[in-house]
Motif scaffolding. Structure first.
Motif, short mmCIF file in Angstrom:
data_model
loop_
_atom_site.label_atom_id
_atom_site.label_comp_id
_atom_site.label_asym_id
_atom_site.label_seq_id
_atom_site.Cartn_x
_atom_site.Cartn_y
_atom_site.Cartn_z
N ASP A 1 37.02 34.85 32.67
CA ASP A 1 38.27 35.49 33.08
C ASP A 1 38.32 36.96 32.67
N SER A 2 37.39 37.37 31.84
CA SER A 2 37.37 38.77 31.41
C SER A 2 37.19 39.66 32.63
N ALA A 3 38.13 40.56 32.82
CA ALA A 3 38.14 41.40 34.03
C ALA A 3 39.30 42.37 33.94
N MET A 4 39.40 43.21 34.97
CA MET A 4 40.53 44.11 35.12
C MET A 4 41.48 43.48 36.12
N TYR A 5 42.75 43.41 35.76
CA TYR A 5 43.75 42.77 36.62
C TYR A 5 44.80 43.79 37.04
N TYR A 6 45.08 43.80 38.33
CA TYR A 6 46.08 44.71 38.87
C TYR A 6 47.19 43.91 39.56
N CYS A 7 48.41 44.26 39.24
CA CYS A 7 49.56 43.72 39.94
C CYS A 7 49.90 44.69 41.08
N ALA A 8 50.31 44.16 42.23
CA ALA A 8 50.60 45.02 43.37
C ALA A 8 51.82 44.52 44.11
N LEU A 9 52.53 45.46 44.71
CA LEU A 9 53.76 45.16 45.43
C LEU A 9 53.65 45.65 46.86
N GLU B 1 56.91 41.56 48.30
CA GLU B 1 55.87 40.55 48.13
C GLU B 1 54.97 41.04 47.00
N LEU B 2 54.62 40.13 46.12
CA LEU B 2 53.84 40.50 44.95
C LEU B 2 52.47 39.84 44.96
N PHE B 3 51.50 40.55 44.42
CA PHE B 3 50.11 40.11 44.42
C PHE B 3 49.46 40.41 43.08
N TRP B 4 48.44 39.63 42.77
CA TRP B 4 47.53 39.97 41.69
C TRP B 4 46.14 40.14 42.28
N TYR B 5 45.53 41.29 41.95
CA TYR B 5 44.15 41.56 42.32
C TYR B 5 43.32 41.58 41.05
N VAL B 6 42.03 41.23 41.17
CA VAL B 6 41.16 41.18 40.01
C VAL B 6 39.85 41.89 40.34
N GLN B 7 39.31 42.56 39.32
CA GLN B 7 38.01 43.21 39.47
C GLN B 7 37.12 42.80 38.31
N TYR B 8 36.15 41.95 38.59
CA TYR B 8 35.17 41.56 37.59
C TYR B 8 34.13 42.67 37.46
N SER B 9 33.43 42.64 36.35
CA SER B 9 32.45 43.69 36.08
C SER B 9 31.44 43.79 37.22
N ARG B 10 31.27 45.00 37.73
CA ARG B 10 30.30 45.30 38.78
C ARG B 10 30.58 44.59 40.10
N GLN B 11 31.83 44.16 40.28
CA GLN B 11 32.20 43.54 41.55
C GLN B 11 33.35 44.33 42.17
N ARG B 12 33.56 44.09 43.45
CA ARG B 12 34.64 44.80 44.11
C ARG B 12 35.98 44.16 43.80
N LEU B 13 37.01 44.95 43.96
CA LEU B 13 38.37 44.47 43.77
C LEU B 13 38.68 43.40 44.81
N ARG C 1 48.79 35.42 45.67
CA ARG C 1 50.01 36.01 46.23
C ARG C 1 51.19 35.12 45.89
N HIS C 2 52.32 35.73 45.61
CA HIS C 2 53.47 34.92 45.22
C HIS C 2 53.93 34.06 46.38
N ILE C 3 53.75 34.54 47.60
CA ILE C 3 54.27 33.83 48.75
C ILE C 3 53.52 32.52 48.98
N SER C 4 52.30 32.43 48.46
CA SER C 4 51.50 31.23 48.66
C SER C 4 51.80 30.16 47.61
N ARG C 5 52.35 30.59 46.49
CA ARG C 5 52.68 29.67 45.41
C ARG C 5 51.48 28.79 45.06
#
Lengths: 112, 115
Positions: free
Chosen positions: A81-89, A32-44, A49-53
């Motif tokens: 949209d400027s932020a840090m993006y993490y892909c997760a499995l 299962e694959l996910f994208w997480y995002v962290q905006y400046s000064r905010q929590r991850l 999620r891919h499963i939600s389409r």
């Protein structure tokens, strides 16, 4: 062992331009694959999620099992949209299926 | 509203000190995690716990230990802090069963500086 690769450390695009953040994975089972995002000064936080389409904040991501990819796309970038993006499995099932393996992240910078 | 809190936003410690990082979640989640976040390295799992008093090593457990005496609280312990443990530490929790979602809920992070 599973692995997540995000080839770009930094991606800069102009406002209104299309965005594609790349993510490739290696895992022998059904992940299962996910994208997480962290905006400046905010929590991850979870973006999608891919499963939600689903489409969240205009972003979509399709799981391509043939290419083992889960790229994040948005047709028109916005400054917020400027932020840090993490892909997760996540392993689909079995032992350790509650663990996430994260990529190293891509910093997206949208230029006004 | 989902809530994961961490005891400190910033900590400054000296080499050799014993350091405790505390994490509390109010969502009755079974799973809790400790990560460190470093530029260019992403998130790396240190330890996780899937139940009270249960713990499992993650990818980088060396130099760390954990404690989970209550369901809502997960502590990360640096037995003897070293400068290479200067980092941002993130705590997260998730519910079980894992099949329901892979969503982990993160705390705001603790930025630790070891001098």
């Amino acid at each position: 062992a599973q692995r997540v690769t995000q080839p770009e450390k930094l991606l800069s695009v102009f406002k209104g331009a299309p965005v594609e953040l790349k993510c490739n994975y290696s895992y022998s089972g059904s992940p299962e694959l996910f994208w997480y995002v962290q905006y400046s000064r905010q929590r991850l936080q979870l973006l999608l999620r891919h499963i939600s389409r689903e489409s969240i904040k205009g972003f979509t991501a399709d799981l391509n099992k043939g290419e083992t990819s889960f790229h994040l796309k948005k047709p028109f970038a916005q400054e917020e949209d400027s932020a840090m993006y993490y892909c997760a499995l996540k392993k689909g099932s079995g032992a350790g299926s509650y663990q996430l393996t994260f990529g190293k992240g891509t910093k997206l910078s949208v230029i006004p | 509203d989902v809530k994961v809190t961490q005891s400190s936003r910033y900590l400054v410690k000296r080499t050799g000190e014993k350091v405790f990082l505390e994490c509390v979640q109010d969502m009755d989640h079974e799973n809790m995690f400790w990560y460190r976040q470093d530029p260019g390295l992403g998130l790396r799992l240190i330890y996780f716990s899937y139940d009270v008093k249960m713990k499992e090593k993650g990818d980088i457990p060396e130099g760390y230990s954990v404690s989970r005496e209550k369901k809502e609280r997960f502590s990360l312990i640096l037995e003897s802090a070293s400068t290479n443990q200067t980092s941002m530490y993130l705590c997260a929790s998730s519910p079980r069963p894992s099949g329901s979602s892979g969503t982990q809920y993160f705390g705001p992070g603790t930025r630790l500086l070891v001098l």
